[in-house]
Every structure is written in structure tokens, then in C-alpha cells.
Scaffold this motif. Structure first.
Motif, PDB file in Angstrom:
ATOM      1  N   TYR A 133      32.827  24.331  47.896  1.00 47.64           N
ATOM      2  CA  TYR A 133      32.348  25.681  48.212  1.00 47.64           C
ATOM      3  C   TYR A 133      32.136  26.444  46.920  1.00 47.64           C
ATOM      4  O   TYR A 133      32.580  26.005  45.849  1.00 47.64           O
ATOM      5  N   ASP A 167      44.564  39.077  50.609  1.00 41.70           N
ATOM      6  CA  ASP A 167      44.917  38.867  52.005  1.00 41.70           C
ATOM      7  C   ASP A 167      45.085  37.372  52.288  1.00 41.70           C
ATOM      8  O   ASP A 167      44.562  36.532  51.547  1.00 41.70           O
ATOM      9  N   LYS A 170      43.702  32.233  47.159  1.00 41.33           N
ATOM     10  CA  LYS A 170      44.421  32.474  45.911  1.00 41.33           C
ATOM     11  C   LYS A 170      44.785  31.158  45.221  1.00 41.33           C
ATOM     12  O   LYS A 170      44.826  31.090  43.996  1.00 41.33           O
ATOM     13  N   PRO A 180      36.229  34.342  51.847  1.00 42.28           N
ATOM     14  CA  PRO A 180      35.158  33.352  51.754  1.00 42.28           C
ATOM     15  C   PRO A 180      34.117  33.577  52.853  1.00 42.28           C
ATOM     16  O   PRO A 180      34.467  33.969  53.972  1.00 42.28           O
ATOM     17  N   ASN A 228      48.401  25.756  55.115  1.00 38.43           N
ATOM     18  CA  ASN A 228      46.952  25.721  55.215  1.00 38.43           C
ATOM     19  C   ASN A 228      46.477  24.493  55.987  1.00 38.43           C
ATOM     20  O   ASN A 228      46.492  23.392  55.476  1.00 38.43           O
ATOM     21  N   PRO A 286      43.116  23.975  57.894  1.00 37.10           N
ATOM     22  CA  PRO A 286      41.861  24.624  58.294  1.00 37.10           C
ATOM     23  C   PRO A 286      41.364  24.220  59.678  1.00 37.10           C
ATOM     24  O   PRO A 286      40.594  24.950  60.286  1.00 37.10           O
ATOM     25  N   ARG A 330      40.743  29.498  58.963  1.00 33.73           N
ATOM     26  CA  ARG A 330      40.661  29.030  57.576  1.00 33.73           C
ATOM     27  C   ARG A 330      39.547  28.011  57.394  1.00 33.73           C
ATOM     28  O   ARG A 330      39.317  27.545  56.293  1.00 33.73           O
TER      29      ARG A 330
HETATM   30  P1  ADP Z   1      45.674  32.090  50.467  1.00 26.80           P
HETATM   31  O1  ADP Z   1      45.012  33.139  49.671  1.00 26.80           O
HETATM   32  O2  ADP Z   1      46.189  32.614  51.779  1.00 26.80           O
HETATM   33  O3  ADP Z   1      46.738  31.362  49.687  1.00 26.80           O
HETATM   34  P2  ADP Z   1      44.328  29.546  50.340  1.00 26.80           P
HETATM   35  O4  ADP Z   1      44.265  29.510  48.874  1.00 26.80           O
HETATM   36  O5  ADP Z   1      45.335  28.679  51.013  1.00 26.80           O
HETATM   37  O6  ADP Z   1      44.543  31.039  50.846  1.00 26.80           O
HETATM   38  O7  ADP Z   1      42.861  29.260  50.906  1.00 26.80           O
HETATM   39  C1  ADP Z   1      42.591  29.161  52.277  1.00 26.80           C
HETATM   40  C2  ADP Z   1      41.481  28.149  52.538  1.00 26.80           C
HETATM   41  O8  ADP Z   1      40.236  28.642  52.056  1.00 26.80           O
HETATM   42  C3  ADP Z   1      41.668  26.807  51.860  1.00 26.80           C
HETATM   43  O9  ADP Z   1      41.345  25.808  52.796  1.00 26.80           O
HETATM   44  C4  ADP Z   1      40.696  26.825  50.701  1.00 26.80           C
HETATM   45  O10 ADP Z   1      40.260  25.532  50.389  1.00 26.80           O
HETATM   46  C5  ADP Z   1      39.584  27.667  51.256  1.00 26.80           C
HETATM   47  N1  ADP Z   1      38.797  28.405  50.245  1.00 26.80           N
HETATM   48  C6  ADP Z   1      39.254  28.969  49.114  1.00 26.80           C
HETATM   49  N2  ADP Z   1      38.250  29.599  48.453  1.00 26.80           N
HETATM   50  C7  ADP Z   1      37.132  29.437  49.196  1.00 26.80           C
HETATM   51  C8  ADP Z   1      35.761  29.841  49.056  1.00 26.80           C
HETATM   52  N3  ADP Z   1      35.367  30.558  48.010  1.00 26.80           N
HETATM   53  N4  ADP Z   1      34.896  29.483  50.024  1.00 26.80           N
HETATM   54  C9  ADP Z   1      35.308  28.753  51.092  1.00 26.80           C
HETATM   55  N5  ADP Z   1      36.562  28.341  51.285  1.00 26.80           N
HETATM   56  C10 ADP Z   1      37.474  28.665  50.358  1.00 26.80           C
END
Ligand code: ADP
Ligand code: MG
Length: 670
Positions: free
Chosen positions: A255, A285, A290, A436, A543, A545, A572
Motif C-alpha cells: 500500500y 487512532d 503506527k 488509510p 491486528n 485484518p 483493518r
Molecule cells: P495501529 O496504528 O492501530 O497500531 P497498525 O499499525 O496495526 O495500526 O495498522 C493497521 C493495519 O493497517 C495493518 O494491517 C497495516 O498493515 C495496515 N496499514 C498501515 N498503513 C497503511 C496504509 N497506508 N494503507 C493501507 N493499509 C495500511
């Protein structure tokens, strides 16, 4: 005189009770006094049996019609009897309390007070407390403290011990001088402790809360100030200049980074290459992505020959990060190591050796990362995920690890910027304020328990389409059964209701061994499990998805912030996700509160509207949990107190600050 008296000094606390109290984090008399009630129970008049509502705590009055029945099952010893009044009949049930039976003599009249729950489609009164009518009437208008309990520790025991502990507090000593108390309209310290546990009125309790929250904020603020002062001298000994591997990783992602992620990544690059050490907090959020930002920072550091670590609050989350990092970073020739409490002693030893010898570059783990026995080799960066689950002290401990590494903390707690600046004064703030783009908004609904069969059917259909679901059981409040038994029980009845072998329903609870938890989480991640029934263990950061349904039982018992976190576990991926909040009892307040979740998707908006609805100082409702490390203060509803306390702490000299924390631990009489 010593500051910290062991609870063993109290009458009625021997080795056995001391061990039980330790499970609640109570070791000293001070811990006990700061073990504040979770809520206050107000005893109402006995109700008509026909009008009892599921999920409420109620009293009824009845004659014991016959000898109660006693049934043994492998897990419980169940005592039950039927209670009746002119409007109806209800079954009363006690678990594992055999002595109850002998108290219930045929023909005697009692008031029974317990929680109304549904078991095999009939309402029962679970684990009711038994009163004579006279005893009950005496309780009628009292505010009874309700403490969070664990197996073996009753509310009555805590009540008795707190009463005794209060006699050890000196009334004439107060860490806040009279002038400050007057200026900020605060009651005395001892009165506050007395009234928070045994309030005579609601107002009384509000005053106590204000005073204790003030003290907590002053202490916090003092800590932040000290850290800020120490920070100026921190020179960046780990200057990172080459970010080419990061660019490669970004290009290889399935992505595109969001604008907000790019912005924060740029801020991190600037920090890492500057003259001073990084101390940064990323607030974003749930689901804002992150982790990948942290991964980029880690990659930059290890590519330059340093080690980096990431600390997560639970074994489950650490394991998940470990797998994620291993998968993404191995192509860059980077070795990732896992270090958690779940490892065997031999595995831990091996991990320690590998870390010390720098055979691994990235170390993913839990609190185990900050233990003394862990020695890093050139640790340049420590990432703290879900940082609000750690104390300030743990944040400090990781700073002291290695030789003052860069710090990157991450949190999903929605705090307005103005408050965040006060609270995290020692950290620079980055905000990921964009989701995202591939996400569909989650569909929410708030429904009564009557909707449960429909929800189950819906989950079944989602599973048939290859998706997965989370079901969150309520926490058990009464000692009716343990949390584990409750989750298992719920899972059994859900399996029976769904009645479909092809839907694999499993459970997860806090008392399971780490290895068992990991196995369940692995199977859920890989799709072997369709429905995961659990306590709020999954709340933190997990996580998956492919999960599209989050069903929360007794949603009214959770704080909105916590429900929002739970909701963040779904939505997710690219499929449409759903959140089903089941309310176990009905009231206008509950509807209004849960409605906020339906109306607002953004964590910050949820928090703000929650605060608006509750109003400052309202803590009779569900307390926000999981916010930072405060025992009593609530950064949202006590925002005014926070401002006052910060102002006061700012006006104190260093000596006064030191004195404040000292007197707070010194005013106990031995
Ligand atoms: P959090 O901020 O709650 O820690 P995560 O880092 O676990 O969130 O990310 C949540 C999901 O979104 C993961 O499956 C990650 O791969 C996906 N993700 C992260 N950045 C993007 C993006 N820019 N576009 C699409 N999916 C994304
Ligand atoms: Mg996360």
C-alpha cells in the motif's frame, strides 16, 4: 517511622491474605488506601420479581420455600432455590459456596440482592447476598464502596482492611500546605482518603475525588518536569544519516503510506539525524498504521549497525509484532529476536546471549526487555507501543537501558493536543490524523440482548464468507465465577446456539498460559479459528485484518474509550466491518452514551462527546480505563483539576516538589 508499611501489619492479614492481596497489586498499607473503589453501590428497595431486568443488580424479598438444592458438577458446586413474591418466581443460584445452604432454613424470610442474569434462557439471580429485612433496611441509603476483586478477596475483606488502614493515617499531616488547599478549594488529605472509601454523600465523594486527583496530577507533573530538565543534556550519540533501506521498504509495501504517515516519518528522520536525542510520541487512532512508521525508524537504526527494540504491553501483541517484523525485515538481512515472559528459561537465556553478542538486530518483547539481566549491544532506539499501558517509570527504565537510546512512544489514546502537551511534556508530539484510504467505515449498532440470536446468525454468515469475528464477554463482577469460567461458559453456550461444526469457536482469557494464548492467537491470525470469544485481552493492538465483526456483550459496562479501542480491532482490511454493541440493561443514559459510538468514528470525537455527556467530575458512571497510569484521576473529566495541578506544580520549587512526594509517603504512623 518508615514510609511503606506492609499490609501484614494489619490485623487479619497473614501470609495467605497477603499473597491474595499481592495479586491485586496491594503490598503496602499505602497501596491498600490507594486501592480506590471502582464504584459505589446504592441499595434500593426490594423490587417485584416480575419486573427484574437482565444485567441489573437488584434486591428481592422472599420466604425460603424448601431446602435449597445442592448439585455438584466437575467445575462447580451449585446451590439453588426458588424465590417468590406475589408477582412471580425467580431462581437464586450460588456457585461454590456450600455453606449458603445451611443458612437457608425453610420458612425464613430474607432479602436477596444480586445480579440478574440470563442462563439457558431464563432469568436468575446470581450469587445473591442474604440479609434479614432489618439489616437490609439499615443499608438502604448508604453508599457502599465496590472494589475490583479477585478470587479469594471479598469486598467485605477489603472494606474491613481499608477501615483499619485509615486509622494509621495522621490527620495533622498533609503534603499540601493549607494555603494551597485554600487556593484550589481542596479538602485535607486524610479526609479525602476517608471519604473516597466511605462517603457519606455524593458531594462528599466528589470533594475527595478532586483532592486525590489533584495530588496525582501534581506528582505526575513533577515527574514530567524533572524529565524535561534532564533532557536538555541528551546529545545524539546515534546519528542516523542513511535512510535508503527505508525508501526500499516503503516501495515494497502493498500500500502507499498516508500523508500523515509520511509526515511523521519525516519528523522521525529529522530527529534521528539531528544533534539531540529523539524523544517522540506518535499519537494516532487505532488502525491508523503506527507500526509501519516505527518499523521504518527501527530499520534505519539497525542498518547503521545498531540494535533497536520495541516493547509491547502483552505477550500476544509482542508475538504478533515479532512475526510481522521478521517477515518484513528478513529480506534486508536483519535478524529479529523475541523476548517475552512466555519463553522458557532456556529460551530466555538464549535470547539474552544473542542480544548481548549482537547476533540479532531487532528485539521485540514485553516488560522482559527492561529487566536487569538483559544487556544490549549498542541499543540506538527503543520503541514503546501502546505506551499508555506502561507507567512513566517503565518509560524511564527503557531510557536507562543501553546508553540512552532514542525513544519513540506510540499511543492510540485520543487526547486533545493541549492536554497531550501537559501530559507528555517530556516528549515531542507527532499526530497521525488520517486513516488509510482503503477502509470502509465500520457499521455500528447498539441493540438489546434479544438481538443476540440475530447477531449469531450474522456472525455465522460472515464466517461462511471466510471472515472472522471477535466476541467480548463482560468482565465478571461478583464472585459468581472466575473470569475464565465465565468465558468458557459463554463459549459453550455460543457453540450450542450456532450449532454448526464448520464454525470454529475458541476462547481466550487472561488466566491462560502465555503459550496457550499464543497458540490461539496464531490460529486466529491464520484463519483456523472463525470466532474468538475473549475478555478484553484483545483490546490492545492485535491486528487481524480479516476479522470483520466485533460483538461486545454488556457494552454498557465498558468505558467509551475502551469500546472505541475494541472497535479498532475490525475495519483493518478492505472488507466491510461491523460492530455490534449489546447492552445488558436499558436506560436513557446508556442509550445516549453508546449512541456516541454510532455517531462518531474518530477517537477524539468520541472522547470529547463522552466528556460533554458525563460532565466534569462525574465518576459515578463507567470510568475510562486504560488511560495513562492514574489510579483515580481521569484526564477527560478532571481536565480542570489537571490544569490547576499543573499550575501549582509549576509554581513549586524543586525542594517543594521533592518534599511533596516525600511527605506523601511519610505520613503514616507505625
Ligand atoms: P495501529 O496504528 O492501530 O497500531 P497498525 O499499525 O496495526 O495500526 O495498522 C493497521 C493495519 O493497517 C495493518 O494491517 C497495516 O498493515 C495496515 N496499514 C498501515 N498503513 C497503511 C496504509 N497506508 N494503507 C493501507 N493499509 C495500511
Ligand atoms: Mg498498534
Amino acid at each position: 517511622m518508615t514510609a511503606e508499611i506492609s499490609v501484614k501489619e494489619l490485623k487479619g492479614v497473614g501470609d495467605k491474605n497477603a499473597a491474595l492481596l499481592a495479586k491485586l497489586g496491594i503490598f503496602t498499607v499505602r497501596d491498600l488506601l490507594e486501592y480506590y473503589p471502582r464504584a459505589y453501590d446504592i441499595f434500593g428497595l426490594p423490587e417485584n420479581i416480575a419486573e427484574l431486568r437482565e444485567g441489573t443488580v437488584a434486591a428481592i424479598e422472599s420466604i425460603v420455600p424448601a431446602r435449597p438444592s445442592v448439585v455438584k458438577t466437575p467445575r462447580y458446586l451449585i446451590v439453588s432455590m426458588n424465590a417468590s413474591d406475589p408477582t412471580g418466581t425467580i431462581k437464586l443460584v450460588w456457585y461454590n459456596t456450600p455453606f449458603i445452604a445451611s443458612q437457608l432454613k425453610t420458612g425464613m424470610r430474607f432479602v436477596f440482592r444480586g445480579r440478574v442474569i440470563r442462563k439457558r434462557n431464563e432469568l436468575i439471580l446470581a450469587q445473591p447476598v442474604i440479609f434479614t429485612r432489618e439489616a437490609y433496611i439499615r443499608k438502604l441509603s448508604e453508599l457502599q464502596p465496590v472494589y475490583p476483586l479477585t478470587k479469594g478477596v471479598t469486598n467485605n475483606l477489603l472494606l474491613k482492611l481499608v477501615k483499619e488502614a485509615l486509622t494509621l493515617v495522621r490527620a495533622d499531616e498533609d503534603p499540601l500546605p493549607a494555603a494551597a488547599r485554600k487556593q484550589y478549594d481542596l479538602i485535607r488529605y486524610k479526609d479525602a482518603l476517608q471519604n473516597i472509601h466511605f462517603p457519606l454523600s455524593k458531594e462528599n465523594c466528589i470533594d475527595a475525588h478532586k483532592r486525590l486527583a489533584f495530588d496525582e496530577f501534581v506528582r505526575f507533573s513533577a515527574l514530567v518536569r524533572t524529565m524535561k530538565e534532564n533532557r536538555k543534556i541528551e546529545v545524539n550519540n546515534y546519528r542516523i544519516t542513511d535512510f535508503s533501506a527505508c525508501e526500499q521498504l516503503i516501495a515494497s509495501l502493498p500500500y502507499k503510506l498516508t500523508g500523515a504517515q509520511k509526515k511523521v516519518y519525516a519528523e522521525i528522520c529529522r530527529d534521528l539525524s539531528s544533534d539531540t536525542l529523539m524523544s517522540r510520541m506518535i499519537q494516532g487512532d487505532v488502525g491508523s498504521g503506527k507500526t509501519v512508521v516505527a518499523m521504518l525508524a527501527i530499520l534505519a537504526c539497525v542498518k547503521q549497525g545498531y540494535q533497536a527494540c520495541i516493547m509491547a504491553p502483552t505477550d500476544v501483541l509482542a508475538k504478533q509484532h515479532y512475526e510481522d517484523f521478521t517477515k518484513q525485515l528478513t529480506p534486508f538481512g536483519i535478524k529479529t529476536e523475541l523476548l517475552t515472559g512466555a519463553l522458557t528459561a532456556a529460551q530466555k537465556r538464549k535470547a539474552h546471549e544473542s542480544i548481548k553478542a549482537h547476533e540479532c538486530d531487532v528485539i521485540v518483547g514485553t516488560h522482559a526487555l527492561i529487566q536487569d539481566s538483559v544487556e544490549y549491544d549498542k541499543l540506538a532506539l527503543a520503541v514503546i507501543d501502546e505506551q499508555h499501558r506502561f507507567g512513566v517509570n517503565q518509560r524511564e527504565a527503557i531510557r536507562e537501558k543501553g546508553d540512552h537510546p532514542h525513544i519513540l512512544a506510540m499511543s492510540a489514546t485520543p487526547i486533545p493536543r493541549s492536554l497531550a502537551i501537559i501530559l507528555y511534556g517530556d516528549l515531542d508530539l507527532s499526530i497521525i490524523d488520517e486513516m488509510p484510504a482503503n477502509r470502509l467505515p465500520i457499521k455500528n449498532c447498539v441493540v438489546g440482548t434479544g438481538y443476540r440470536p440475530t447477531a449469531y446468525n450474522f456472525i455465522k454468515k460472515q464466517a461462511a464468507e471466510g471472515h472472522q469475528a471477535y466476541v467480548i464477554c463482560p468482565m465478571v463482577e461478583e464472585s459468581e465465577m472466575t473470569e475464565a469460567e465465565n468465558v468458557i461458559d459463554y463459549t459453550d453456550s455460543m457453540r450450542a446456539a450456532i450449532a454448526d461444526e464448520s464454525v470454529n469457536i475458541e476462547f481466550l482469557h487472561g488466566k491462560m498460559k502465555p503459550a496457550e494464548k499464543n497458540a490461539i492467537m496464531n490460529d486466529f491470525s491464520s484463519g483456523k479459528i472463525d470466532v474468538l470469544v475473549s475478555t478484553t485481552v484483545v483490546e490492545v493492538g492485535v491486528n487481524v485484518p480479516n476479522a470483520t465483526v466485533m460483538m461486545v456483550e454488556n457494552a454498557e459496562r465498558f468505558g467509551l474509550a475502551q469500546l472505541h479501542q475494541l472497535r479498532g480491532r475490525v475495519g483493518r482490511g478492505s472488507a466491510q466491518s461491523y460492530c455490534i454493541f449489546i447492552k445488558g440493561s436499558d436506560s436513557k443514559e446508556i442509550d445516549e452514551r453508546l449512541d456516541i459510538l454510532v455517531k462518531y468514528r474518530d477517537g477524539m470525537q468520541v472522547a470529547e462527546n463522552d466528556l460533554r455527556l458525563r460532565g466534569p467530575g462525574d465518576f459515578f458512571g463507567t470510568r475510562q480505563s486504560g488511560e495513562l497510569v492514574f489510579k483515580i484521576a481521569d484526564i477527560y473529566s478532571d481536565a480542570d483539576v489537571l490544569k490547576a495541578a499543573t499550575e501549582y506544580a509549576g509554581s513549586m520549587t524543586r525542594e517543594e516538589l521533592l518534599c511533596f512526594s516525600r511527605t506523601q509517603t511519610n505520613n503514616w504512623i507505625i
